[in-house]
Design an enzyme around this catalytic site. Structure first.
Site, PDB file in Angstrom:
ATOM      1  CG  LEU A 196      -2.275  -0.643   1.111  1.00  0.00           C
ATOM      2  CD1 LEU A 196      -2.127  -2.114   0.771  1.00  0.00           C
ATOM      3  CD2 LEU A 196      -3.083  -0.477   2.392  1.00  0.00           C
ATOM      4  CG  ASP A 197       1.509   5.688  -2.084  1.00  0.00           C
ATOM      5  OD1 ASP A 197       1.967   6.124  -1.001  1.00  0.00           O
ATOM      6  OD2 ASP A 197       1.494   6.349  -3.139  1.00  0.00           O
ATOM      7  CG  ASP A 226       0.592  -7.935  10.409  1.00  0.00           C
ATOM      8  OD1 ASP A 226       1.105  -8.740  11.199  1.00  0.00           O
ATOM      9  OD2 ASP A 226       0.784  -7.962   9.177  1.00  0.00           O
ATOM     10  CG  HIS A 230       7.304  -4.410   6.708  1.00  0.00           C
ATOM     11  ND1 HIS A 230       8.587  -4.675   6.283  1.00  0.00           N
ATOM     12  CD2 HIS A 230       6.982  -5.399   7.575  1.00  0.00           C
ATOM     13  CE1 HIS A 230       9.016  -5.806   6.858  1.00  0.00           C
ATOM     14  NE2 HIS A 230       8.052  -6.259   7.646  1.00  0.00           N
ATOM     15  CD  GLU A 256       4.301  -8.406  13.746  1.00  0.00           C
ATOM     16  OE1 GLU A 256       4.865  -9.484  13.635  1.00  0.00           O
ATOM     17  OE2 GLU A 256       3.726  -7.849  12.781  1.00  0.00           O
ATOM     18  N   GLY A 295      19.973 -23.996  32.303  1.00  0.00           N
ATOM     19  CA  GLY A 295      20.303 -23.512  33.635  1.00  0.00           C
ATOM     20  C   GLY A 295      21.519 -22.615  33.682  1.00  0.00           C
TER      21      GLY A 295
HETATM   22 CA    CA Z   1       4.894  -1.138   3.213  1.00  0.00          CA
END
Ligand code: CA
Length: 489
Positions: A196-197, A226, A230, A256, A295
């Site tokens: 997506l732009d 999400d 990016h 995220e 441990g």
């Molecule tokens: Ca992107």
């Protein structure tokens, strides 16, 4: 609780199961649920939800070969959400804004090829390419939204039908990769599908309309965003403001940004002005490393470099999730023996908003191929018995001041001194090595405590100064609560 994982059955019954399970969750002390992306994805009835095709198809339209999603129909989703909210459980929607997939038709446009491993490196000049970038959602027929998507709503794709052998990220001519994204591969704007732009006004408008529709139509209490590494971070400050203006109430927002680097998370928190919480990936990584160290992990450092320690107000703490579970993209398992220790840390300390992972509560069994191409059968243990006890401890006894005793290579502990409304004390002791003991103060004099986990059966009584020598077994955790208060709850 993250109420799903990658391999839950694709039988369309997930929303129905949630509706019947919700009362037990509320009773156990769960207060919020992160649900999987409810929208239709490229994989139709099998898509986990991250291969976004149509954000407005929540299992309502015959698209991608199915009306329902992996989880059920839209009506079942709405009924499950309503049941949860009626019981006082908040519901957070998983929200995938980075990409769209499985377009309805191809389009021709001009684009420049870039090297996937270095997004600054152009592999040639602009040329006409053909790619799957047209979305008109024929099964939905403009219901809920009239927007069609075209190549100009995206900034890059990874496929050219006119030259399918040429592996490149094709960036639309005269567009740029977004700024304020992760710097892996030079610029990590592009992840997959049609990117997506996010700076396009029609895209921004549509994502706002969708968020408002989710608030009004579904009634969610917040969003889990999400793949935010990016997407230009500036978009989210704007989008979150719009959502809160629209809802006229505080919404819970967690992003995220999966990195183990606290400096990167700190940079992101600054860029988003602290408007969204973030998953404490570095804490998960510490749990993973400790669980694999047999441990030999320095437990004094278990919180080092984590959001829980450095930015506690923004920390959503977790032990595992659908990406870290076995056979998934970011596989980095927290071994079963360590899970009670890890959950005690996220559930019983003051800092962080804890999130329990579905398979840790219910167990899981599945098969898939690993990175080596071989098929593996995975069994994940249910930790429900101990989790229910930790939830009980959290809800009744984990209040007020917190005294830390992170002073031994194997054995660490802390106490909670209680508050005005919850006056009882708690002492937590754990060891990743041999059995441990430690003097800690709880502020209650001559008081008998019991280990809620049942790992140690003998009681411990504090001295006249409100101190005691607490105990835990090797590779274990004990949670000490006041005996008289336990029986009163
Ligand atoms: Ca992107």
């Amino acid at each position: 609780m993250q109420w799903f994982h990658w391999y839950i059955p694709a039988d369309g019954e997930h929303w129905n199961r949630l509706r019947s399970e919700a009362p037990a969750l509320a009773k156990a002390g769960i207060t919020g649920l992160w649900l999987p992306p409810a929208n239709k994805g490229i994989g139709g009835a099998n898509d986990v939800g991250y291969g976004t095709y149509d954000l407005y198809d929540l299992g309502e339209f015959d698209q991608k070969g199915t009306v329902r999603t992996k989880y059920g129909t839209k009506n079942e989703y709405l009924a499950a959400v309503k049941e949860c909210r009626d019981l006082g459980l908040q519901v957070y929607a998983d929200t995938v804004f980075n990409h769209k997939m499985a377009a309805d038709f191809e389009e021709d446009f001009e684009a420049v090829p870039f090297d996937p491993s270095n997004r600054y490196n152009a592999l040639g000049d602009a040329r006409t390419i053909r790619s799957w970038t047209g979305f008109n959602f024929p099964g939905r027929n403009k219901l809920h939204s009239s927007m069609d998507w075209h190549w100009w709503h995206f900034d890059s794709v990874d496929y050219n039908s006119l030259d399918p052998g040429f592996k490149a990220i094709w960036r639309m001519r005269d567009k740029q990769f977004e700024g304020n994204v992760d710097l892996e591969s030079g610029n990590y704007d592009y992840l997959m599908g049609c990117d997506l732009d996010i700076n396009h006004p029609e895209v921004r408008g549509e994502l706002k309309r969708w968020g408002e529709w989710m608030l009004d139509h579904v009634g969610v209490d917040g969003f889990r965003l999400d793949a935010i590494k990016h997407i230009n971070s500036d978009f989210f400050t704007d989008w979150i403001q719009s959502m809160e203006d629209h809802a006229q109430r505080d919404l819970f927002i967690v992003g995220e940004y999966w990195t183990y680097n606290i400096k990167t998370l700190s940079w992101y928190a600054g860029h988003t002005a602290g408007r969204m919480c973030m998953f404490d990936a570095p804490l998960h990584n510490n749990f993973h490393r400790a669980s694999r160290a047999s441990g030999n992990f320095d437990m004094r450092t278990i919180l080092d470099g984590t959001l829980m320690k450095e930015m506690p107000l923004l920390a959503v703490t977790l032990v595992d999730n659908h990406d870290t579970q076995p056979l998934q993209a970011l596989e980095s398992v927290v071994e079963s023996w360590f899970k009670p220790l890890a959950y005690a840390i996220i559930l019983l300390r003051r800092e962080g908003y804890p999130c329990i992972f579905h398979p840790d509560y219910y167990g899981a069994h599945y098969k898939d191929r690993g990175r080596d191409g071989n098929e593996y059968e995975i069994w994940l243990d249910s930790h429900r018995a101990i989790l229910d006890k930790l939830l009980f401890a959290r809800n009744h006894f984990a209040y007020g001041d917190q005294y830390d005793y992170f002073d031994h290579y194997n054995t660490i502990g802390w106490t909670r001194l209680g508050s005005q409304d919850h006056p009882h004390a708690l002492a937590v002791l754990m060891s990743d090595g041999s059995a441990g003991n430690k003097w800690m103060e709880v502020g209650k004099k001559n008081t008998t405590f019991r280990d809620l986990t049942g790992h140690i059966s003998d009681p411990i009584t504090t001295n006249a100064d409100g101190w005691a020598e607490w105990r835990c077994n090797g590779g274990s955790v004990s949670v000490w609560a006041e005996e008289a208060a336990i029986t009163n709850q």
